[in-house]
Write a protein that holds these residues in place. Sequence first.
Motif, PDB file in Angstrom:
ATOM      1  N   UNK A 159      16.702  57.848 -14.029  1.00 52.07           N
ATOM      2  CA  UNK A 159      17.096  57.988 -12.631  1.00 52.07           C
ATOM      3  C   UNK A 159      15.903  57.635 -11.750  1.00 52.07           C
ATOM      4  N   UNK A 160      16.060  56.658 -10.839  1.00 52.26           N
ATOM      5  CA  UNK A 160      14.963  56.359  -9.909  1.00 52.26           C
ATOM      6  C   UNK A 160      14.547  57.587  -9.102  1.00 52.26           C
ATOM      7  N   UNK A 161      15.499  58.460  -8.809  1.00 52.64           N
ATOM      8  CA  UNK A 161      15.189  59.681  -8.063  1.00 52.64           C
ATOM      9  C   UNK A 161      14.237  60.570  -8.869  1.00 52.64           C
ATOM     10  N   UNK A 162      14.470  60.648 -10.177  1.00 57.19           N
ATOM     11  CA  UNK A 162      13.585  61.450 -11.016  1.00 57.19           C
ATOM     12  C   UNK A 162      12.169  60.883 -11.015  1.00 57.19           C
ATOM     13  N   UNK A 163      12.047  59.565 -11.063  1.00 54.78           N
ATOM     14  CA  UNK A 163      10.734  58.936 -11.026  1.00 54.78           C
ATOM     15  C   UNK A 163      10.023  59.235  -9.709  1.00 54.78           C
ATOM     16  N   UNK A 164      10.756  59.167  -8.595  1.00 53.71           N
ATOM     17  CA  UNK A 164      10.163  59.473  -7.297  1.00 53.71           C
ATOM     18  C   UNK A 164       9.720  60.935  -7.216  1.00 53.71           C
ATOM     19  N   UNK A 165      10.536  61.832  -7.762  1.00 52.30           N
ATOM     20  CA  UNK A 165      10.167  63.252  -7.769  1.00 52.30           C
ATOM     21  C   UNK A 165       8.890  63.475  -8.577  1.00 52.30           C
ATOM     22  N   UNK A 201      16.248  62.862 -17.297  1.00 48.23           N
ATOM     23  CA  UNK A 201      15.596  61.727 -16.619  1.00 48.23           C
ATOM     24  C   UNK A 201      14.154  62.013 -16.219  1.00 48.23           C
ATOM     25  N   UNK A 202      13.836  63.263 -15.883  1.00 52.67           N
ATOM     26  CA  UNK A 202      12.449  63.591 -15.566  1.00 52.67           C
ATOM     27  C   UNK A 202      11.567  63.428 -16.803  1.00 52.67           C
ATOM     28  N   UNK A 203      12.067  63.871 -17.961  1.00 50.68           N
ATOM     29  CA  UNK A 203      11.312  63.708 -19.201  1.00 50.68           C
ATOM     30  C   UNK A 203      11.131  62.235 -19.549  1.00 50.68           C
ATOM     31  N   UNK A 204      12.162  61.431 -19.306  1.00 45.41           N
ATOM     32  CA  UNK A 204      12.057  59.990 -19.572  1.00 45.41           C
ATOM     33  C   UNK A 204      11.011  59.352 -18.681  1.00 45.41           C
ATOM     34  N   UNK A 205      11.040  59.695 -17.387  1.00 40.98           N
ATOM     35  CA  UNK A 205      10.070  59.131 -16.449  1.00 40.98           C
ATOM     36  C   UNK A 205       8.652  59.573 -16.802  1.00 40.98           C
ATOM     37  N   UNK A 206       8.500  60.847 -17.183  1.00 37.57           N
ATOM     38  CA  UNK A 206       7.180  61.350 -17.538  1.00 37.57           C
ATOM     39  C   UNK A 206       6.656  60.686 -18.806  1.00 37.57           C
ATOM     40  N   UNK A 229       1.765  73.798 -14.085  1.00 40.78           N
ATOM     41  CA  UNK A 229       2.529  74.249 -12.917  1.00 40.78           C
ATOM     42  C   UNK A 229       3.966  73.732 -12.960  1.00 40.78           C
ATOM     43  N   UNK A 230       4.175  72.551 -13.538  1.00 38.27           N
ATOM     44  CA  UNK A 230       5.546  72.062 -13.715  1.00 38.27           C
ATOM     45  C   UNK A 230       6.307  72.944 -14.697  1.00 38.27           C
ATOM     46  N   UNK A 231       5.612  73.479 -15.686  1.00 37.39           N
ATOM     47  CA  UNK A 231       6.223  74.403 -16.656  1.00 37.39           C
ATOM     48  C   UNK A 231       6.827  75.620 -15.948  1.00 37.39           C
ATOM     49  N   UNK A 232       6.045  76.275 -15.091  1.00 42.92           N
ATOM     50  CA  UNK A 232       6.573  77.462 -14.413  1.00 42.92           C
ATOM     51  C   UNK A 232       7.609  77.080 -13.358  1.00 42.92           C
ATOM     52  N   UNK A 233       7.486  75.875 -12.785  1.00 47.33           N
ATOM     53  CA  UNK A 233       8.489  75.423 -11.815  1.00 47.33           C
ATOM     54  C   UNK A 233       9.827  75.187 -12.502  1.00 47.33           C
ATOM     55  N   UNK A 234       9.811  74.572 -13.670  1.00 48.60           N
ATOM     56  CA  UNK A 234      11.048  74.375 -14.432  1.00 48.60           C
ATOM     57  C   UNK A 234      11.646  75.722 -14.822  1.00 48.60           C
ATOM     58  N   UNK A 235      10.800  76.649 -15.258  1.00 50.73           N
ATOM     59  CA  UNK A 235      11.281  77.993 -15.585  1.00 50.73           C
ATOM     60  C   UNK A 235      11.979  78.632 -14.386  1.00 50.73           C
ATOM     61  N   UNK A 236      11.354  78.512 -13.214  1.00 48.64           N
ATOM     62  CA  UNK A 236      11.933  79.094 -12.011  1.00 48.64           C
ATOM     63  C   UNK A 236      13.261  78.432 -11.672  1.00 48.64           C
ATOM     64  N   UNK A 237      13.339  77.120 -11.816  1.00 43.36           N
ATOM     65  CA  UNK A 237      14.594  76.413 -11.547  1.00 43.36           C
ATOM     66  C   UNK A 237      15.698  76.884 -12.494  1.00 43.36           C
ATOM     67  N   UNK A 238      15.340  77.112 -13.744  1.00 40.00           N
ATOM     68  CA  UNK A 238      16.322  77.608 -14.713  1.00 40.00           C
ATOM     69  C   UNK A 238      16.775  79.029 -14.351  1.00 40.00           C
ATOM     70  N   UNK A 239      15.840  79.860 -13.872  1.00 40.13           N
ATOM     71  CA  UNK A 239      16.197  81.214 -13.440  1.00 40.13           C
ATOM     72  C   UNK A 239      17.157  81.174 -12.250  1.00 40.13           C
ATOM     73  N   UNK A 240      16.863  80.323 -11.264  1.00 39.65           N
ATOM     74  CA  UNK A 240      17.737  80.216 -10.089  1.00 39.65           C
ATOM     75  C   UNK A 240      19.097  79.648 -10.469  1.00 39.65           C
TER      76      UNK A 240
END
Length: 418
Positions: free
Chosen positions: A59-65, A132-137, A199-210
Amino acid sequence: MAPPQGPQAPQEFGGPLGAAALLLLLPATMFHLLLAARSGPARLLGLPPSLPAPAELWSPRALLLLLAWLGLQAALYLLPARQVATGLELKDRRRLLYPINGFQALVLTALLVAVGVLLGLPLGALTEMLLPLASAATLMAFIFSLLLYLKALVAPASALAPGGNTGNLIYDFFLGRELNPRICSFDFKYFCELRPGLMAWVLINLALLLREAELRGSPSLAMWLVNGFQLLYVADALWYEEAVLTTMDITHDGFGFMLAFGDLVWVPFTYSLQAQFLLYHPQALGLPMALVICFINAVGYFIFRRANSQKNTFRKNPSDPSVAGLETIPTATGRKLLVSGWWGMVRHPNYLGDLIMSLAWSLPCGVSHLLPYFYILYFTALLVHREARDEQQCLRKYGRAWQEYCQRVPYRIVPYVY
């Protein structure tokens, strides 16, 4: 161009063949875990029931993020630091300077995320973009590693890492040729080691919690525990950021694909596996069991923090009252080896604390699936391998003093076991 060490130099990870295998195996394992966590069977061993369509992987959006995230963390890295630390002496007698502002970056990132969520940022939607974020990374890690390799081709010999200058393209690309690649004062390895990935690790965790709160009305107790334990771990790493300057990653390993992929891709997308599993496979967790798990994590963290603090204090000031009475072994380098206190119990007490904490992170996921326990299985293998590498380096560096230390402290990680 610096002359290569040649094939006679000691090689790790199985040499070029092992490095080539890991270039494929590491990304494949990460994607397998991402797919398995969201599948019904959630099998660690065996293929997921269905493979994603190509449109789900890019996803181009994932790459931009991803680029925006890296840009934000780079900008925070460049902010004035609460202090500037001096690294260990290099081969050319220089000592590099490093900004100590990782915890500051974490707090500012948390404030920005909090403001975004209050203004309606759909952070929970991030969970639908993990593939897509994992692919871009992953793509970015390969490109970044190639650029690092090309930069190292024109680096002076004094700037190269001990093991990444063999002349074999695949092995050197994987292990990393240059020890401290920089542009001006921006140190790429130091930046990647603790900033964007953790920091992306804890951000992903937080997104999963929400996201769990959106689906089920409120986050589960198990999800709260996983988020809390892992946030504490990341906050601790960034608060004691200066300690990373004496680790093997900074002092010995070059900056190539191994560390670039590990820091930027492996950490955020596989270390968040427990939270991913809990979103798709909710677990009932009672308060008594939750308290037991909290106790296990507290024990692991206590060992991990006290052992690391004792080591760091001794390295900075051996005359400090908290370590002045500890027994030591002198070495030919002028440094001393601790042989009492935490480091007289086992050779790597911090690894023991790490392993205990990793168990506590997996227990909230129950015992019906092996998948959430991938982290402790992987981390055990990682720490045993890292400990073996460290043993070889210390033997070369300290010689007979290290042999005496090993006789005095026979257990490596777990007392009376290993």
